[in-house]
Design a protein around this motif. Sequence first.
Motif, PDB file in Angstrom:
ATOM      1  N   ASP A   9       3.946  -0.730 -10.545  1.00 13.71           N
ATOM      2  CA  ASP A   9       3.871  -2.076 -11.091  1.00 13.71           C
ATOM      3  C   ASP A   9       4.978  -2.903 -10.442  1.00 13.71           C
ATOM      4  OD1 ASP A   9       6.282  -1.416 -12.570  1.00 13.71           O
ATOM      5  OD2 ASP A   9       4.972  -0.401 -14.009  1.00 13.71           O
ATOM      6  N   ARG A  10       5.161  -4.111 -10.912  1.00 10.41           N
ATOM      7  CA  ARG A  10       6.134  -4.999 -10.285  1.00 10.41           C
ATOM      8  C   ARG A  10       7.567  -4.493 -10.420  1.00 10.41           C
ATOM      9  NH1 ARG A  10       4.698 -10.669 -12.906  1.00 10.41           N
ATOM     10  NH2 ARG A  10       4.543  -9.272 -14.704  1.00 10.41           N
ATOM     11  N   SER A  11       7.827  -3.713 -11.439  1.00 10.83           N
ATOM     12  CA  SER A  11       9.209  -3.302 -11.691  1.00 10.83           C
ATOM     13  C   SER A  11       9.496  -1.851 -11.330  1.00 10.83           C
ATOM     14  CB  SER A  11       9.552  -3.511 -13.174  1.00 10.83           C
ATOM     15  OG  SER A  11       8.714  -2.720 -13.994  1.00 10.83           O
ATOM     16  N   GLY A  12       8.529  -1.129 -10.790  1.00 11.16           N
ATOM     17  CA  GLY A  12       8.802   0.275 -10.510  1.00 11.16           C
ATOM     18  C   GLY A  12       7.848   0.877  -9.500  1.00 11.16           C
ATOM     19  N   TRP A  13       8.275   2.003  -8.936  1.00 12.18           N
ATOM     20  CA  TRP A  13       7.461   2.725  -7.973  1.00 12.18           C
ATOM     21  C   TRP A  13       7.671   4.219  -8.166  1.00 12.18           C
ATOM     22  CZ3 TRP A  13      10.226   5.292  -3.889  1.00 12.18           C
ATOM     23  CH2 TRP A  13      11.594   4.951  -3.799  1.00 12.18           C
ATOM     24  N   ALA A  14       6.928   5.032  -7.413  1.00 15.34           N
ATOM     25  CA  ALA A  14       7.001   6.484  -7.585  1.00 15.34           C
ATOM     26  C   ALA A  14       6.812   7.168  -6.234  1.00 15.34           C
ATOM     27  CB  ALA A  14       5.952   6.952  -8.578  1.00 15.34           C
ATOM     28  N   GLY A  15       7.112   8.454  -6.241  1.00 14.87           N
ATOM     29  CA  GLY A  15       6.940   9.252  -5.029  1.00 14.87           C
ATOM     30  C   GLY A  15       6.355  10.605  -5.364  1.00 14.87           C
ATOM     31  N   VAL A  72       5.749  16.491   3.417  1.00 14.30           N
ATOM     32  CA  VAL A  72       4.796  15.387   3.467  1.00 14.30           C
ATOM     33  C   VAL A  72       4.970  14.615   2.156  1.00 14.30           C
ATOM     34  CG1 VAL A  72       2.387  14.678   3.661  1.00 14.30           C
ATOM     35  CG2 VAL A  72       3.194  16.734   4.862  1.00 14.30           C
ATOM     36  N   GLY A  73       5.352  13.360   2.277  1.00 13.71           N
ATOM     37  CA  GLY A  73       5.614  12.567   1.067  1.00 13.71           C
ATOM     38  C   GLY A  73       4.811  11.280   1.050  1.00 13.71           C
ATOM     39  N   CYS A  74       4.561  10.772  -0.143  1.00  8.45           N
ATOM     40  CA  CYS A  74       3.834   9.505  -0.307  1.00  8.45           C
ATOM     41  C   CYS A  74       4.536   8.694  -1.398  1.00  8.45           C
ATOM     42  CB  CYS A  74       2.381   9.759  -0.706  1.00  8.45           C
ATOM     43  SG  CYS A  74       1.399   8.236  -0.878  1.00  8.45           S
ATOM     44  N   THR A  75       4.977   7.525  -1.043  1.00  6.73           N
ATOM     45  CA  THR A  75       5.563   6.620  -2.044  1.00  6.73           C
ATOM     46  C   THR A  75       4.554   5.522  -2.347  1.00  6.73           C
ATOM     47  OG1 THR A  75       6.649   5.350  -0.292  1.00  6.73           O
ATOM     48  CG2 THR A  75       7.948   7.062  -1.384  1.00  6.73           C
ATOM     49  N   PHE A  76       4.516   5.080  -3.583  1.00  4.11           N
ATOM     50  CA  PHE A  76       3.510   4.098  -3.999  1.00  4.11           C
ATOM     51  C   PHE A  76       4.051   3.273  -5.160  1.00  4.11           C
ATOM     52  CE2 PHE A  76       2.912   8.225  -5.893  1.00  4.11           C
ATOM     53  CZ  PHE A  76       2.733   7.990  -7.236  1.00  4.11           C
ATOM     54  N   ARG A  77       3.596   2.042  -5.219  1.00  4.91           N
ATOM     55  CA  ARG A  77       4.045   1.128  -6.275  1.00  4.91           C
ATOM     56  C   ARG A  77       3.151   1.272  -7.502  1.00  4.91           C
ATOM     57  NH1 ARG A  77       7.647  -2.361  -7.098  1.00  4.91           N
ATOM     58  NH2 ARG A  77       8.456  -2.078  -4.998  1.00  4.91           N
ATOM     59  N   GLU A 114       0.832  -1.198   0.000  1.00  3.21           N
ATOM     60  CA  GLU A 114       0.000   0.000   0.000  1.00  3.21           C
ATOM     61  C   GLU A 114       0.874   1.258   0.000  1.00  3.21           C
ATOM     62  OE1 GLU A 114      -3.332   0.122  -0.197  1.00  3.21           O
ATOM     63  OE2 GLU A 114      -3.217  -2.058  -0.501  1.00  3.21           O
ATOM     64  N   PRO A 115       0.343   2.387  -0.487  1.00  5.26           N
ATOM     65  CA  PRO A 115       1.090   3.651  -0.442  1.00  5.26           C
ATOM     66  C   PRO A 115       1.498   3.991   0.992  1.00  5.26           C
ATOM     67  CG  PRO A 115      -0.832   3.863  -1.866  1.00  5.26           C
ATOM     68  CD  PRO A 115      -0.953   2.532  -1.195  1.00  5.26           C
ATOM     69  N   ALA A 116       2.712   4.548   1.136  1.00 10.64           N
ATOM     70  CA  ALA A 116       3.244   4.892   2.462  1.00 10.64           C
ATOM     71  C   ALA A 116       3.428   6.403   2.560  1.00 10.64           C
ATOM     72  CB  ALA A 116       4.571   4.178   2.693  1.00 10.64           C
ATOM     73  N   VAL A 117       2.789   7.034   3.597  1.00  9.40           N
ATOM     74  CA  VAL A 117       2.884   8.490   3.794  1.00  9.40           C
ATOM     75  C   VAL A 117       3.963   8.770   4.838  1.00  9.40           C
ATOM     76  CG1 VAL A 117       1.677  10.564   4.534  1.00  9.40           C
ATOM     77  CG2 VAL A 117       0.475   8.835   3.162  1.00  9.40           C
ATOM     78  N   THR A 118       4.835   9.734   4.541  1.00  6.53           N
ATOM     79  CA  THR A 118       5.943  10.093   5.431  1.00  6.53           C
ATOM     80  C   THR A 118       5.887  11.587   5.739  1.00  6.53           C
ATOM     81  OG1 THR A 118       7.327   8.393   4.428  1.00  6.53           O
ATOM     82  CG2 THR A 118       8.451  10.089   5.698  1.00  6.53           C
ATOM     83  N   ARG A 119       6.163  11.932   7.001  1.00  5.75           N
ATOM     84  CA  ARG A 119       6.281  13.346   7.392  1.00  5.75           C
ATOM     85  C   ARG A 119       7.675  13.531   7.984  1.00  5.75           C
ATOM     86  NH1 ARG A 119       1.440  11.387   8.845  1.00  5.75           N
ATOM     87  NH2 ARG A 119      -0.461  12.437   8.131  1.00  5.75           N
ATOM     88  N   VAL A 120       8.411  14.496   7.468  1.00  7.35           N
ATOM     89  CA  VAL A 120       9.789  14.703   7.918  1.00  7.35           C
ATOM     90  C   VAL A 120      10.153  16.173   7.746  1.00  7.35           C
ATOM     91  CG1 VAL A 120      10.724  14.156   5.635  1.00  7.35           C
ATOM     92  CG2 VAL A 120      12.165  13.886   7.651  1.00  7.35           C
TER      93      VAL A 120
END
Length: 601
Positions: free
Chosen positions: A126-132, A119-124, A88-94
Amino acid sequence: MVDDDTWSGALHRLWQAASRAEEVAALADDVYAPLLATPGVHLVVGTRWDEGPTLRYMRALSSGSETPVIVATARTLPGAAGREPDGEPAVTRVRVDALDDAAWPEAEFLRQSPGASVVGCTFRLDRSGWAGLSVAVDASADTEGVARRLAQAVDVIVACHTGILQRGREARRGADDALLAEASLQMDSSLDVEDTLRRVARIAVPAVADGCLVHLLRKEGPEFVAATHVAVQQQRALEAAGREDPWLADLLARRDDGDQALFLGGADLDGSPFADPGPAGADGRHPTVVSVSTLHARGRVVGTITFVYQRPEDRLPDSAFLDSLATRAALAIDNALLYELRRHAVLSLQEHLLPSKLPAAAGWDLSASYEVGDPMLDVGGDFYDAVPRPDGSIALLIGDVCGRGAEAAALTGLARHTLRTLLEEGTDPGTALSRLNRALRQEGATRFLTAVVVTVTPRADGTVLLTTCSAGHPRPLVLRADGSIGEVASGGLLLGILDDVSYESHEDFLAPGDTLVLFTDGLTESREADGTYFESVLPERLSALRGSDAAHVAESLARQARSFRASGQDDIALLVARWTGITPTDGLLPLETWLEQAALR
């Protein structure tokens, strides 16, 4: 300031744009603008990652600016591995000052922003890549609300990317199905082995691969049979590899009928003719990939098909497609091989139903021609023979059994050998046909046949007496020396229909230079596309052959009928006898004596 209602409208427009987008990058403006309009947000940065993790792309846009900063790269950042989402998408605060450049390449943009936090969110994707997707915010921002909007935007981006992939898969599946259908049509359109093998190689290039090799499995091992390459200058090298390369020969020999498509690349190709000459991508070319598929049909291996690719990884076909293509190719090749075996068997059996050679006789030029209409239809029932008789005459016979196949072949052999035996013993043609008819009725034959027998007897005046008996067969033709065409009178009931049948004889003559032509109905019933039968043009075509020897007459008529034919698959048999005449010369025996001795040979 963007309130919830405004954000809802922006989100709705984003979903609409996502449904039309052909690539995720097209959503950038619809994502960045409403996020930047959120209170307290000063900068939005998007990143795209491959496995590794390798950064491929960054896009940054700050509030008050209309031009984004876009960075395309291929930088591997091991420190960013901890940011890669598992599911699942992961939200980060830093805080901005706590960013680690080894994990956050976006830090170079985020530090330039007035915002103190990220405030950042990383998410997949597809199987070979992800984004932020990250935003820089100041103390006035509602970080929970920003995180919520960020997650909603990510949902749209993921759905858009999933839809694009699904549409791409559907389009590719449709293209693959179309290619497989076209491949089947192309490969199945010929039953010639060599042509089928060439079609198998050509259909795949460049649609499937850049190069293709086809090998058949023989007792001695794989045999190279066809190759093609999209680059003409590499064609010969590919053919040489298919014929002579030990690495490839060993690889193919180790394949078995249970294997799926095998893909090889990189170090797996070391020592092969397909190994890349330098580092992958060093000269702008894509790294070479090779796949090998086993061709198996009807429970046996018939060969292999090897594809060579020099294209992006996302353009490589999958194993399921290659297996389906290999199955179709194997069936097409196997069909062609089986057809070839059957054709040879039919032709061989057909040859054994005909005389191995015609007799040589003084004053006669004898020849025959046999054209198989369609070998796949099994053995035909046409036959012919030339039989020397005790009185010095020659009996010429030709016939046609109704139908094809084993029963027709059996009757063909019975008819020819019965007539030959009777005529060799001196039985007259009418009696010989009657006795054959009686034999067919006694055997309970379910097929009828036609036949005509012509005895040719040289006479003292240099002419030849023709005595003809026919059992429902097409009338023979005579090509006179002056080019005129005559028809030999004959007629009678088909053989094998009634028990007691008698056949009348009809007489005619040949002069020196005349040619007698006997044929089956496959010649006259050859038909053009407009319905015209060869029978209507036969006299004209035969007349044009005036002065030709018997072999040329037979071969030419058969060839012309075959090219004339648009429909009809009956065999064509011709028996041609040209009377050259016997002219005594000084010092030789008188004509009567010469004829007498010639008849005893």
